[in-house]
Design a protein around this motif. Structure first.
Motif, PDB file in Angstrom:
ATOM      1  N   SER A  18       0.861  -1.188   0.000  1.00  0.00           N
ATOM      2  CA  SER A  18       0.000   0.000   0.000  1.00  0.00           C
ATOM      3  C   SER A  18       0.899   1.240   0.000  1.00  0.00           C
ATOM      4  O   SER A  18       2.057   1.187   0.424  1.00  0.00           O
ATOM      5  CB  SER A  18      -0.896   0.012   1.227  1.00  0.00           C
TER       6      SER A  18
ATOM      7  N   ASP B 226       3.506   3.740  -0.662  1.00  0.00           N
ATOM      8  CA  ASP B 226       4.810   3.604  -1.310  1.00  0.00           C
ATOM      9  C   ASP B 226       5.527   2.420  -0.667  1.00  0.00           C
ATOM     10  O   ASP B 226       5.561   2.319   0.564  1.00  0.00           O
ATOM     11  CB  ASP B 226       5.613   4.896  -1.091  1.00  0.00           C
TER      12      ASP B 226
ATOM     13  N   ILE C 195       8.228   3.125   1.955  1.00  0.00           N
ATOM     14  CA  ILE C 195       7.874   3.857   3.189  1.00  0.00           C
ATOM     15  C   ILE C 195       7.066   2.894   4.054  1.00  0.00           C
ATOM     16  O   ILE C 195       5.903   2.597   3.756  1.00  0.00           O
ATOM     17  CB  ILE C 195       7.083   5.140   2.858  1.00  0.00           C
TER      18      ILE C 195
ATOM     19  N   THR D 101       2.155   7.845  -0.857  1.00  0.00           N
ATOM     20  CA  THR D 101       2.131   7.390   0.530  1.00  0.00           C
ATOM     21  C   THR D 101       0.995   8.059   1.317  1.00  0.00           C
ATOM     22  O   THR D 101       0.504   9.123   0.928  1.00  0.00           O
ATOM     23  CB  THR D 101       3.504   7.666   1.188  1.00  0.00           C
TER      24      THR D 101
ATOM     25  N   ILE E 194      -8.235   6.464   3.722  1.00  0.00           N
ATOM     26  CA  ILE E 194      -7.908   7.408   2.639  1.00  0.00           C
ATOM     27  C   ILE E 194      -8.065   6.688   1.293  1.00  0.00           C
ATOM     28  O   ILE E 194      -7.591   5.557   1.135  1.00  0.00           O
ATOM     29  CB  ILE E 194      -6.447   7.894   2.770  1.00  0.00           C
TER      30      ILE E 194
ATOM     31  N   MET F 200      -6.393   0.811  12.624  1.00  0.00           N
ATOM     32  CA  MET F 200      -5.133   0.634  11.891  1.00  0.00           C
ATOM     33  C   MET F 200      -5.165   1.203  10.473  1.00  0.00           C
ATOM     34  O   MET F 200      -4.133   1.264   9.812  1.00  0.00           O
ATOM     35  CB  MET F 200      -4.708  -0.836  11.880  1.00  0.00           C
TER      36      MET F 200
ATOM     37  N   THR G 228      -5.813   4.313   9.813  1.00  0.00           N
ATOM     38  CA  THR G 228      -5.860   5.751  10.094  1.00  0.00           C
ATOM     39  C   THR G 228      -4.447   6.331  10.042  1.00  0.00           C
ATOM     40  O   THR G 228      -3.499   5.701  10.514  1.00  0.00           O
ATOM     41  CB  THR G 228      -6.420   5.991  11.514  1.00  0.00           C
ATOM     42  N   THR G 229      -4.325   7.527   9.492  1.00  0.00           N
ATOM     43  CA  THR G 229      -3.064   8.268   9.534  1.00  0.00           C
ATOM     44  C   THR G 229      -3.333   9.577  10.284  1.00  0.00           C
ATOM     45  O   THR G 229      -4.347  10.230  10.048  1.00  0.00           O
ATOM     46  CB  THR G 229      -2.538   8.511   8.108  1.00  0.00           C
TER      47      THR G 229
HETATM   48  N1  SAH Z   1       3.558   1.837   2.712  1.00  0.00           N
HETATM   49  C1  SAH Z   1       2.397   2.521   3.281  1.00  0.00           C
HETATM   50  C2  SAH Z   1       2.410   2.523   4.803  1.00  0.00           C
HETATM   51  C3  SAH Z   1       2.248   1.147   5.421  1.00  0.00           C
HETATM   52  S1  SAH Z   1       2.220   1.197   7.180  1.00  0.00           S
HETATM   53  C4  SAH Z   1       2.338   3.949   2.708  1.00  0.00           C
HETATM   54  O1  SAH Z   1       3.301   4.410   2.105  1.00  0.00           O
HETATM   55  O2  SAH Z   1       1.297   4.605   2.874  1.00  0.00           O
HETATM   56  C5  SAH Z   1       0.481   1.087   7.490  1.00  0.00           C
HETATM   57  C6  SAH Z   1      -0.068   2.418   7.970  1.00  0.00           C
HETATM   58  O3  SAH Z   1      -0.154   3.316   6.870  1.00  0.00           O
HETATM   59  C7  SAH Z   1      -1.485   2.358   8.527  1.00  0.00           C
HETATM   60  O4  SAH Z   1      -1.515   1.969   9.890  1.00  0.00           O
HETATM   61  C8  SAH Z   1      -1.933   3.796   8.345  1.00  0.00           C
HETATM   62  O5  SAH Z   1      -1.370   4.622   9.351  1.00  0.00           O
HETATM   63  C9  SAH Z   1      -1.268   4.168   7.014  1.00  0.00           C
HETATM   64  N2  SAH Z   1      -2.168   3.945   5.866  1.00  0.00           N
HETATM   65  C10 SAH Z   1      -1.891   3.200   4.782  1.00  0.00           C
HETATM   66  N3  SAH Z   1      -2.924   3.227   3.901  1.00  0.00           N
HETATM   67  C11 SAH Z   1      -3.881   4.017   4.451  1.00  0.00           C
HETATM   68  C12 SAH Z   1      -5.195   4.442   4.042  1.00  0.00           C
HETATM   69  N4  SAH Z   1      -5.708   4.057   2.877  1.00  0.00           N
HETATM   70  N5  SAH Z   1      -5.896   5.252   4.872  1.00  0.00           N
HETATM   71  C13 SAH Z   1      -5.378   5.658   6.051  1.00  0.00           C
HETATM   72  N6  SAH Z   1      -4.159   5.292   6.491  1.00  0.00           N
HETATM   73  C14 SAH Z   1      -3.414   4.481   5.704  1.00  0.00           C
END
Ligand code: SAH
Length: 253
Positions: free
Chosen positions: A81, A83, A86, A112, A195, A217, A219-220
């Motif tokens: 998911s 990048d 990251i 990301t 998102i 989980m 959530t950002t």
């Molecule tokens: N490689 C991913 C991150 C992976 S770690 C990136 O670059 O986005 C997983 C965390 O990413 C989640 O706990 C959340 O904090 C965030 N995240 C990833 N996808 C998300 C989404 N669609 N909506 C909200 N938060 C997301």
């Protein structure tokens, strides 16, 4: 010819938020490997592919499987998911690569969650910022605490990834307690759930309020710096541009 594996960042979840390069590679791939949730998102769009999903917490196995499939001569895409470089699997793939010298890797960047979430909230990362993951599966909690304190002391806007997990529900609260040692309780913050997927939810609040919120989980979380404000419901971090009073310039023509 050497075998090749593409490590593809697929963005937050919706096809429009994937890059054209990522889509092209997934269309060309024989096998797409990924975490179950992401493979389910891709199933309808990329038909006729071998789709291999492995549950969370089986990252090493998932990466080995990519190399094994590539060694059979298949074109393999490993999806992550956002990048892949990251909090993704790109670095682990390079580490394992030493054992598979016949296979070449390519990383395809994706949007990301810091970027896609910031866009939903407004412009919270419009100056220096840092990202911190609250997951202590691979990082000791003491290190996470140190990084939170340093980010707050440095007046960075902060993005928190992995603010909660199935097991640990109180990480965000503990993180807010550390930040509150440095930042005022009224500091503008926000968070975005899901998102780029169905049920996107964006909320702006203060740091004090954030401490009380139960996030999941997907959530950002965003914490503003000293120049952040909530303007018209949007969380923004000012860059420092001076806005002059509107002046009417009259010329000869
Ligand atoms: N490689 C991913 C991150 C992976 S770690 C990136 O670059 O986005 C997983 C965390 O990413 C989640 O706990 C959340 O904090 C965030 N995240 C990833 N996808 C998300 C989404 N669609 N909506 C909200 N938060 C997301």
């Amino acid at each position: 010819m050497r075998n090749k594996i593409w490590i593809v960042g697929m963005g937050p979840g919706r096809e429009e938020l994937m890059t054209a390069e990522a889509i092209n590679i997934l269309e060309e791939a024989d096998v797409i490997v990924g975490y179950t949730v992401y493979i389910d998102l891709l199933r309808r769009r990329f038909t006729g592919k071998e789709l291999v999903s492995t549950p969370m917490r089986q990252e090493v196995q998932r990466c080995r499987l990519c190399y094994e499939e590539a060694e059979k001569g298949k074109r393999v895409a490993l999806v992550c998911s956002g990048d892949a470089g990251i909090y993704g699997l790109a670095s682990l793939m390079y580490e394992l690569g030493e054992r598979y010298p016949g296979t070449e890797l390519a990383v395809i960047p994706g949007i990301t969650a810091a970027s896609s979430g910031a866009a939903v909230l407004g412009a919270p990362l419009n100056h220096d910022f840092c990202t911190i993951s609250l997951s202590d599966l691979l990082t000791p909690w003491e290190t996470i605490e140190k990084r939170l304190a340093a980010a707050a002391a440095g007046d960075f806007a902060i993005v928190l990834y992995n603010p909660a997990s199935h097991k640990r529900k109180d990480h965000l609260k503990r993180a807010c307690d550390i930040l509150l040692r440095y930042l005022e309780p009224e500091r503008p913050c926000g968070y975005v759930e899901n998102i780029g997927r169905e049920g996107t939810k964006a909320v702006t609040c203060t740091l004090r309020e954030l401490r009380e919120i139960q996030v999941n989980m997907f959530t950002t979380v965003f914490i503003g710096n000293s120049q952040s404000q909530i303007l018209g419901g949007k969380l923004i971090t000012k860059r420092g541009y001076r806005i002059e009073r509107d002046t009417v310039i009259c010329g000869d023509n």
